[in-house]
Design a protein around this motif. Structure first.
Motif, PDB file in Angstrom:
ATOM      1  N   LEU A   1     -13.236  -0.056   0.196  1.00 33.56           N
ATOM      2  CA  LEU A   1     -13.220  -1.201   1.107  1.00 33.56           C
ATOM      3  C   LEU A   1     -14.328  -2.172   0.735  1.00 33.56           C
ATOM      4  O   LEU A   1     -15.509  -1.892   0.927  1.00 33.56           O
ATOM      5  CB  LEU A   1     -13.393  -0.715   2.548  1.00 33.56           C
ATOM      6  CG  LEU A   1     -13.433  -1.789   3.640  1.00 33.56           C
ATOM      7  CD1 LEU A   1     -12.094  -2.519   3.742  1.00 33.56           C
ATOM      8  CD2 LEU A   1     -13.804  -1.163   4.981  1.00 33.56           C
TER       9      LEU A   1
ATOM     10  N   ILE B   1      -9.746   2.678   9.232  1.00 36.84           N
ATOM     11  CA  ILE B   1      -9.151   3.634   8.291  1.00 36.84           C
ATOM     12  C   ILE B   1      -9.467   5.058   8.730  1.00 36.84           C
ATOM     13  O   ILE B   1      -8.598   5.936   8.745  1.00 36.84           O
ATOM     14  CB  ILE B   1      -9.681   3.367   6.866  1.00 36.84           C
ATOM     15  CG1 ILE B   1      -9.379   1.916   6.455  1.00 36.84           C
ATOM     16  CG2 ILE B   1      -9.055   4.333   5.869  1.00 36.84           C
ATOM     17  CD1 ILE B   1     -10.063   1.491   5.163  1.00 36.84           C
TER      18      ILE B   1
ATOM     19  N   VAL C   1     -13.160   7.197   2.536  1.00 36.76           N
ATOM     20  CA  VAL C   1     -13.425   5.757   2.486  1.00 36.76           C
ATOM     21  C   VAL C   1     -14.705   5.516   1.697  1.00 36.76           C
ATOM     22  O   VAL C   1     -15.708   6.212   1.886  1.00 36.76           O
ATOM     23  CB  VAL C   1     -13.555   5.164   3.905  1.00 36.76           C
ATOM     24  CG1 VAL C   1     -13.852   3.665   3.834  1.00 36.76           C
ATOM     25  CG2 VAL C   1     -12.285   5.416   4.710  1.00 36.76           C
TER      26      VAL C   1
ATOM     27  N   LEU D   1      -7.007   3.211  -3.684  1.00 30.99           N
ATOM     28  CA  LEU D   1      -6.490   1.931  -3.221  1.00 30.99           C
ATOM     29  C   LEU D   1      -7.664   1.040  -2.841  1.00 30.99           C
ATOM     30  O   LEU D   1      -8.532   1.443  -2.064  1.00 30.99           O
ATOM     31  CB  LEU D   1      -5.572   2.131  -2.009  1.00 30.99           C
ATOM     32  CG  LEU D   1      -4.317   2.963  -2.276  1.00 30.99           C
ATOM     33  CD1 LEU D   1      -3.625   3.327  -0.966  1.00 30.99           C
ATOM     34  CD2 LEU D   1      -3.348   2.216  -3.193  1.00 30.99           C
ATOM     35  N   GLN D   2      -7.680  -0.165  -3.392  1.00 34.44           N
ATOM     36  CA  GLN D   2      -8.788  -1.092  -3.131  1.00 34.44           C
ATOM     37  C   GLN D   2      -8.362  -2.150  -2.128  1.00 34.44           C
ATOM     38  O   GLN D   2      -7.266  -2.717  -2.216  1.00 34.44           O
ATOM     39  CB  GLN D   2      -9.217  -1.762  -4.431  1.00 34.44           C
ATOM     40  CG  GLN D   2     -10.278  -2.849  -4.270  1.00 34.44           C
ATOM     41  CD  GLN D   2     -10.604  -3.522  -5.578  1.00 34.44           C
ATOM     42  OE1 GLN D   2     -10.885  -2.857  -6.574  1.00 34.44           O
ATOM     43  NE2 GLN D   2     -10.562  -4.848  -5.597  1.00 34.44           N
ATOM     44  N   VAL D   3      -9.247  -2.421  -1.164  1.00 28.69           N
ATOM     45  CA  VAL D   3      -9.059  -3.530  -0.227  1.00 28.69           C
ATOM     46  C   VAL D   3     -10.036  -4.620  -0.626  1.00 28.69           C
ATOM     47  O   VAL D   3     -11.250  -4.410  -0.622  1.00 28.69           O
ATOM     48  CB  VAL D   3      -9.323  -3.091   1.227  1.00 28.69           C
ATOM     49  CG1 VAL D   3      -9.172  -4.281   2.176  1.00 28.69           C
ATOM     50  CG2 VAL D   3      -8.372  -1.972   1.630  1.00 28.69           C
TER      51      VAL D   3
ATOM     52  N   ARG E   1      -4.832   8.854   0.268  1.00 25.97           N
ATOM     53  CA  ARG E   1      -5.476   8.302  -0.920  1.00 25.97           C
ATOM     54  C   ARG E   1      -6.854   7.778  -0.546  1.00 25.97           C
ATOM     55  O   ARG E   1      -7.029   7.189   0.521  1.00 25.97           O
ATOM     56  CB  ARG E   1      -4.651   7.134  -1.505  1.00 25.97           C
ATOM     57  CG  ARG E   1      -3.514   7.541  -2.413  1.00 25.97           C
ATOM     58  CD  ARG E   1      -4.009   8.186  -3.700  1.00 25.97           C
ATOM     59  NE  ARG E   1      -2.915   8.606  -4.547  1.00 25.97           N
ATOM     60  CZ  ARG E   1      -2.258   9.759  -4.442  1.00 25.97           C
ATOM     61  NH1 ARG E   1      -2.602  10.621  -3.503  1.00 25.97           N
ATOM     62  NH2 ARG E   1      -1.279  10.067  -5.256  1.00 25.97           N
TER      63      ARG E   1
ATOM     64  N   VAL F   1      -9.805   5.178  -0.302  1.00 26.35           N
ATOM     65  CA  VAL F   1      -9.749   3.722  -0.129  1.00 26.35           C
ATOM     66  C   VAL F   1     -11.128   3.142  -0.405  1.00 26.35           C
ATOM     67  O   VAL F   1     -12.126   3.596   0.161  1.00 26.35           O
ATOM     68  CB  VAL F   1      -9.315   3.340   1.301  1.00 26.35           C
ATOM     69  CG1 VAL F   1      -9.357   1.818   1.483  1.00 26.35           C
ATOM     70  CG2 VAL F   1      -7.919   3.871   1.603  1.00 26.35           C
TER      71      VAL F   1
ATOM     72  N   ALA G   1       0.824  -1.208   0.000  1.00 26.18           N
ATOM     73  CA  ALA G   1       0.000   0.000   0.000  1.00 26.18           C
ATOM     74  C   ALA G   1       0.855   1.254   0.000  1.00 26.18           C
ATOM     75  O   ALA G   1       0.576   2.223  -0.719  1.00 26.18           O
ATOM     76  CB  ALA G   1      -0.935  -0.003   1.208  1.00 26.18           C
TER      77      ALA G   1
ATOM     78  N   ASN H   1      -7.732   9.098   7.735  1.00 18.99           N
ATOM     79  CA  ASN H   1      -8.125   9.121   6.324  1.00 18.99           C
ATOM     80  C   ASN H   1      -9.643   9.017   6.247  1.00 18.99           C
ATOM     81  O   ASN H   1     -10.228   7.959   6.499  1.00 18.99           O
ATOM     82  CB  ASN H   1      -7.481   7.946   5.575  1.00 18.99           C
ATOM     83  CG  ASN H   1      -7.745   7.991   4.074  1.00 18.99           C
ATOM     84  OD1 ASN H   1      -8.528   8.800   3.595  1.00 18.99           O
ATOM     85  ND2 ASN H   1      -7.082   7.124   3.336  1.00 18.99           N
TER      86      ASN H   1
ATOM     87  N   ALA I   1       0.615   3.676  -3.360  1.00 20.62           N
ATOM     88  CA  ALA I   1      -0.246   4.852  -3.167  1.00 20.62           C
ATOM     89  C   ALA I   1       0.114   6.054  -4.038  1.00 20.62           C
ATOM     90  O   ALA I   1      -0.777   6.681  -4.628  1.00 20.62           O
ATOM     91  CB  ALA I   1      -0.268   5.250  -1.691  1.00 20.62           C
TER      92      ALA I   1
ATOM     93  N   LEU J   1      -3.479   2.200   5.695  1.00 20.65           N
ATOM     94  CA  LEU J   1      -4.339   2.965   4.784  1.00 20.65           C
ATOM     95  C   LEU J   1      -4.909   4.196   5.469  1.00 20.65           C
ATOM     96  O   LEU J   1      -5.164   5.216   4.819  1.00 20.65           O
ATOM     97  CB  LEU J   1      -5.462   2.074   4.267  1.00 20.65           C
ATOM     98  CG  LEU J   1      -5.025   0.942   3.326  1.00 20.65           C
ATOM     99  CD1 LEU J   1      -6.181  -0.010   3.056  1.00 20.65           C
ATOM    100  CD2 LEU J   1      -4.475   1.490   2.020  1.00 20.65           C
TER     101      LEU J   1
END
Length: 345
Positions: free
Chosen positions: A205, A223, A231, A180-182, A201, A203, A170, A228, A174, A196
């Motif tokens: 989820l 997160i 989300v 960014l994908q979880v 960035r 995210v 990550a 951050n 980034a 994260l």
């Protein structure tokens, strides 16, 4: 949970004064410094008498859930997430993210990227790192895939989303991507979620394949608690006993989440169904239910795909989906989503 929300013009001295006041009774607390506001989160039973009168304090909230920063109790109203200039999730029409499950080659990615942009997609998806159920399946191109995503972003003008699987991954990925994908398998990878929370960035989820809504929102809280606040939740189907589809797309969770959280909610009909013939109808249903966006797998040649070919649309099929989706968006604009109608009562 007790959540002390600080005013936007509060100072570090104000924050420290409130922290000491909360901890005076022997209760530990956590300071969360977000982009828009700072919070002090403490457990139930905390003595907050006099805290609301301290300089810099905007509001003191008592919240019954264990995901206070994700809840509407602390942050009423929806909070759109800006991905790139002019691309905002959770504001206006749903945002469509489309592209191949895995980045396989330069030609494959560029051809698909230009095709989905032409059809109306706003974000390019593509996996450089692929968590697969067995070790012999295609695992992605890794760093080469990230380089190809950057090239595709430049060629298409679309921001890109890709999955990360570890804290180290990550941190170095980034700066090179826009979201960014979880993945579902990492929804409760708490080491990854903590990192994260520190990254600048957005995210996305995904819901774990057997996760409850509360567990999902608690994962998002990790997160948010890191600071951050960008989300996005993604419903990608939950595992059931039926093998006719890959998973079961929980459409009811979309309006439910709208009542519980301010975070944008998108749907992934490709992973949810595992069948390309079901992707279009489930996409339309998700938009009608109030989804803020879709994550759709598109491949320039699904029959030759190294990953998830049976659920991937070709460019022509995706173009038909976008045409139908625009009609549903127009209807939603006029009538409102179920959640919007509930609010209007």
């Amino acid at each position: 949970m007790i959540v002390v929300e600080m005013a936007q013009n509060s100072t570090g001295i104000d924050l420290e004064r409130v922290r000491k006041s909360v901890e005076r009774g022997g209760t530990s607390c956590r300071i969360v410094s977000g982009r828009e506001a700072s919070y002090i989160v403490a457990s139930d039973g905390t003595d907050t008498s006099g805290v609301s009168a301290l300089p810099g304090v905007r509001k003191v909230n008592a919240v019954s859930c264990c995901y206070p920063l994700a809840s509407r109790a602390v942050r009423p109203g929806s909070r759109p997430v800006e991905i790139a200039p002019g691309v905002v999730l959770g504001e206006g029409d749903p945002v469509i993210m489309a592209g191949p499950c895995a980045v396989e080659s330069r030609d494959q990615l560029l051809e698909t990227a230009l095709a989905v942009r032409k059809a109306g997609a706003r974000i390019l998806r593509g996996g450089a790192f692929k968590p697969r159920s067995h070790p012999y399946a295609f695992q992605g191109l890794g760093s080469e895939g990230i380089a190809l995503l950057k090239e595709a972003r430049k060629a298409s003008g679309l921001p890109v989303i890709t999955e990360v699987m570890s804290p180290e991954e990550a941190e170095w990925v980034a700066p090179h991507v826009d979201i960014l994908q979880v993945g579902a398998r990492n929804m409760q990878n708490f080491s990854l979620l903590k990192v994260l929370g520190r990254l600048d960035r957005p995210v996305l989820l995904k819901r774990g394949m057997a996760a409850t809504v509360e567990e999902w929102l608690q994962a998002a809280e990790y997160i948010l608690a890191g600071g951050n606040d960008r989300v996005i939740l993604c419903e990608r189907g939950i595992r059931s006993f039926d093998r006719n589809t890959r998973n079961t797309l929980d459409l009811g969770v979309i309006p439910l989440l709208k009542s519980l959280t301010h975070l944008p909610v998108v749907a992934d009909p490709s992973h949810a169904t595992g069948r390309r013939d079901l992707v279009l109808p489930m996409s339309l249903a998700a938009i009608a239910a109030g989804a803020d966006g879709l994550l759709v797998e598109v491949h320039c040649d699904p029959g030759a795909a190294l990953c998830d070919g049976p659920q991937s649309l070709d460019p022509e099929e995706f173009s038909r989906l976008m045409t139908a989706a625009k009609r549903i968006m127009e209807a939603v604009r006029e009538e409102g989503t179920p959640w919007q109608r509930m609010l209007a009562r």
